[in-house]
Design an enzyme around this catalytic site. Structure first.
Site, PDB file in Angstrom:
ATOM      1  N   ASN A 195      39.442  42.875  46.500  1.00  0.00           N
ATOM      2  CA  ASN A 195      40.010  41.777  45.729  1.00  0.00           C
ATOM      3  C   ASN A 195      41.200  41.220  46.503  1.00  0.00           C
ATOM      4  O   ASN A 195      41.588  41.761  47.546  1.00  0.00           O
ATOM      5  CB  ASN A 195      40.386  42.221  44.313  1.00  0.00           C
ATOM      6  CG  ASN A 195      41.429  43.331  44.290  1.00  0.00           C
ATOM      7  OD1 ASN A 195      42.366  43.355  45.092  1.00  0.00           O
ATOM      8  ND2 ASN A 195      41.279  44.273  43.365  1.00  0.00           N
ATOM      9  N   LEU A 196      41.781  40.144  46.016  1.00  0.00           N
ATOM     10  CA  LEU A 196      42.821  39.455  46.790  1.00  0.00           C
ATOM     11  C   LEU A 196      44.031  40.349  47.049  1.00  0.00           C
ATOM     12  O   LEU A 196      44.582  40.349  48.158  1.00  0.00           O
ATOM     13  CB  LEU A 196      43.255  38.176  46.072  1.00  0.00           C
ATOM     14  CG  LEU A 196      44.270  37.298  46.816  1.00  0.00           C
ATOM     15  CD1 LEU A 196      43.719  36.856  48.165  1.00  0.00           C
ATOM     16  CD2 LEU A 196      44.653  36.090  45.971  1.00  0.00           C
ATOM     17  N   SER A 197      44.446  41.109  46.044  1.00  0.00           N
ATOM     18  CA  SER A 197      45.624  41.963  46.245  1.00  0.00           C
ATOM     19  C   SER A 197      45.330  43.061  47.257  1.00  0.00           C
ATOM     20  O   SER A 197      46.196  43.405  48.077  1.00  0.00           O
ATOM     21  CB  SER A 197      46.084  42.562  44.911  1.00  0.00           C
ATOM     22  OG  SER A 197      45.081  43.390  44.355  1.00  0.00           O
ATOM     23  N   GLU A 198      44.114  43.624  47.233  1.00  0.00           N
ATOM     24  CA  GLU A 198      43.730  44.634  48.223  1.00  0.00           C
ATOM     25  C   GLU A 198      43.679  44.029  49.626  1.00  0.00           C
ATOM     26  O   GLU A 198      44.103  44.649  50.603  1.00  0.00           O
ATOM     27  CB  GLU A 198      42.376  45.234  47.853  1.00  0.00           C
ATOM     28  CG  GLU A 198      42.399  46.093  46.595  1.00  0.00           C
ATOM     29  CD  GLU A 198      41.014  46.444  46.094  1.00  0.00           C
ATOM     30  OE1 GLU A 198      40.886  47.453  45.379  1.00  0.00           O
ATOM     31  OE2 GLU A 198      40.056  45.691  46.388  1.00  0.00           O
ATOM     32  N   ASP A 264      33.003  46.424  40.067  1.00  0.00           N
ATOM     33  CA  ASP A 264      31.762  47.201  40.079  1.00  0.00           C
ATOM     34  C   ASP A 264      30.558  46.300  39.854  1.00  0.00           C
ATOM     35  O   ASP A 264      29.509  46.469  40.475  1.00  0.00           O
ATOM     36  CB  ASP A 264      31.798  48.277  38.991  1.00  0.00           C
ATOM     37  CG  ASP A 264      32.914  49.288  39.195  1.00  0.00           C
ATOM     38  OD1 ASP A 264      33.352  49.446  40.346  1.00  0.00           O
ATOM     39  OD2 ASP A 264      33.337  49.907  38.207  1.00  0.00           O
TER      40      ASP A 264
END
Length: 477
Positions: A195-198, A264
């Site tokens: 995701n964007l934060s990751e 998921d």
């Protein structure tokens, strides 16, 4: 033309990763505890659902695909509950039982559709012998079309690099939902889905879409990935592949109640679609639609084929999406009854770029509904030459249909859309470029019906031909 669902029933996918049991306690709350300033919940409903890698497998099985799940559990009630829940939805489990560890369990307490607290019961599986997991992967490689590695940093994927190599040697694509900032351990994977934060935790804060693309392409090169899909919450998804233009897909979520397990769902639908024989672009389209469905549900959830079909086809019922000519005529008639102004444009839209997106957004502002008519593959070949189109018709229409500015997408076989325009008779016909209005196909018919014809400028510096030339030069270099 209609978008058809993948043949999920012929797809075999193995999921390996951190499995867990999600428990939910529901009940009303009407007072504060006298013991501490916390609400008192009167629990009246208890639910148990597979979570983590198990939820990925559930999402795959819910589509009708053949899902196999491998992971580490304890020997306890939670493991038994997990196995039973998965068997009930046709997930084939092959757990490695570790008697010294409990099955990872997460308990959530909810009231009035709000999560009040989460309690985790777990000990990491770091240090557990990975060989039984490797053996299970090896046994399945000849009968699966994709391998998903679902990483929640609980220890099941401590030997992730060996797992990647096992699958790649067998020619099986490896999809990974990553965890943490050490992406080196995922080197050689087919697709990562942070995701964007990751993603930003690895590459740094990205202020623009261009920075996401630039840093994402560097990450692909650094770690020898085949592709990268960055999920961006309300901004949708961005698919990056070497030698191809970025594919940005806006979110399809209407309401967001809970994002639990949405990642998921995304990787599960991606894997099932690829294993069914579809392209990565198509897999992203279906995954994006599925994510829009699942975030509208409370708690860890899955998406059924009917829900997915409604998400990708049902847009026609509300005036959106890829349509046949007859479906479009009905939709236009309904729009006119509502007093809406219908705008229409056309083109090849082979490799969608910023100029296209800007042009379509400007066209949409001129009315209430925007129709985009797209040249078929044969029509494109006659118009552009034997090397075109780069992207087949269905993929071009899928991408256009995902744009916020576009209401309806339809195809035509002829060299020009004159016949189609004459049948639709939009209120405003728009064309980009340096045409004169009278030169635009369909202009006479639109004028005769009292409509308008307008020429819009394209954004300078944006060209499909130039993009293709640059890709060809990059390959030579």
């Amino acid at each position: 033309m209609k978008v058809t669902l993948p043949e999920f029933e012929r797809a075999g996918v193995m999921v390996v990763g951190d499995v867990m049991l999600d428990r939910y306690w529901y009940g009303p709350t009407s007072r504060i505890s006298p013991e501490a300033p916390v609400p008192v919940v009167k629990v009246n409903t208890i639910e148990e659902r597979p979570g983590g890698a198990a939820n990925v497998a559930m999402n795959i099985a819910s589509l009708g695909a053949n899902a196999r799940l491998v992971g580490l559990t304890g020997i306890d009630d939670a493991a038994r509950a997990l196995s039973k829940s998965l068997a009930d939805v046709n997930v084939k489990c092959d757990f490695v039982s570790v008697p010294t560890h409990p099955t990872i369990t997460k308990l959530r307490v909810l009231s009035r559709n709000q999560q009040l607290i989460r309690l985790d019961f777990e000990e990491g599986f770091e240090g557990v012998d990975p060989q039984p997991l490797h053996e299970r992967i090896n046994q399945a490689l000849s009968s699966i079309g994709a391998l998903v590695l679902s990483d929640y940093a609980k220890g099941a994927l401590a030997s992730v690099q060996q797992m990647i190599q096992l699958a790649r040697k067998a020619g099986v694509p490896v999809l990974i939902d990553p965890k943490g900032t050490d992406f080196e351990r995922y080197r050689g994977a087919t697709l990562l889905t942070p995701n964007l934060s990751e993603f930003e935790a690895v590459v740094g804060k990205c202020k623009t879409e261009e920075e996401i693309v630039e840093r994402g392409m560097k990450l692909i090169a650094d770690y020898e990935l085949s592709a990268l899909l960055v999920t961006r919450s309300e901004q949708g998804m961005s698919l990056l592949q070497p030698g191809k233009a970025p594919l940005h897909m806006p979110t399809q979520a209407q309401e967001v109640y809970d994002v639990t397990g949405a990642g998921d769902t995304v990787i599960g639908v991606l894997a099932a679609t690829l294993a069914a024989g579809n392209s990565l672009e198509e897999a992203c389209f279906f995954a994006n639609a599925a994510a829009g469905v699942v975030v509208g549900k409370l708690g860890t959830s899955t998406v059924s084929p009917i829900e997915l079909e409604n998400a990708v086809r049902g847009r026609a019922d509300t005036g959106f999406g890829v349509m046949t000519e007859e479906e479009l005529k009905l939709a236009v008639a309904a729009a006119r009854k509502r007093g809406e102004k219908v705008v229409m444009t056309n083109g090849v839209f082979d490799i969608l770029h910023a100029g296209h997106v800007s042009y379509l957004a400007n066209a949409r502002k001129l009315g209430d509904r925007l129709i985009v008519a797209v040249n078929s593959d044969a029509s494109t070949k006659r118009l552009k030459g034997d090397s075109r189109p780069v992207n087949p018709l269905e993929q071009r229409m899928i991408v256009l249909g995902a744009l916020e500015a576009v209401d309806w997408v339809v195809s035509f076989e002829e060299d020009t859309p004159q016949r189609l325009i004459a049948g639709i008779l939009p209120d405003l016909l728009v064309k980009g470029g340096d045409y004169k209005p009278e030169e635009i196909a369909g202009s006479k018919e639109v004028w005769a019906n009292g409509g308008e014809v307008l020429v819009l400028n394209f954004e300078d510096g944006c060209s499909t031909t130039n993009i293709i030339k640059k890709i060809q030069l990059d390959k030579k270099g």
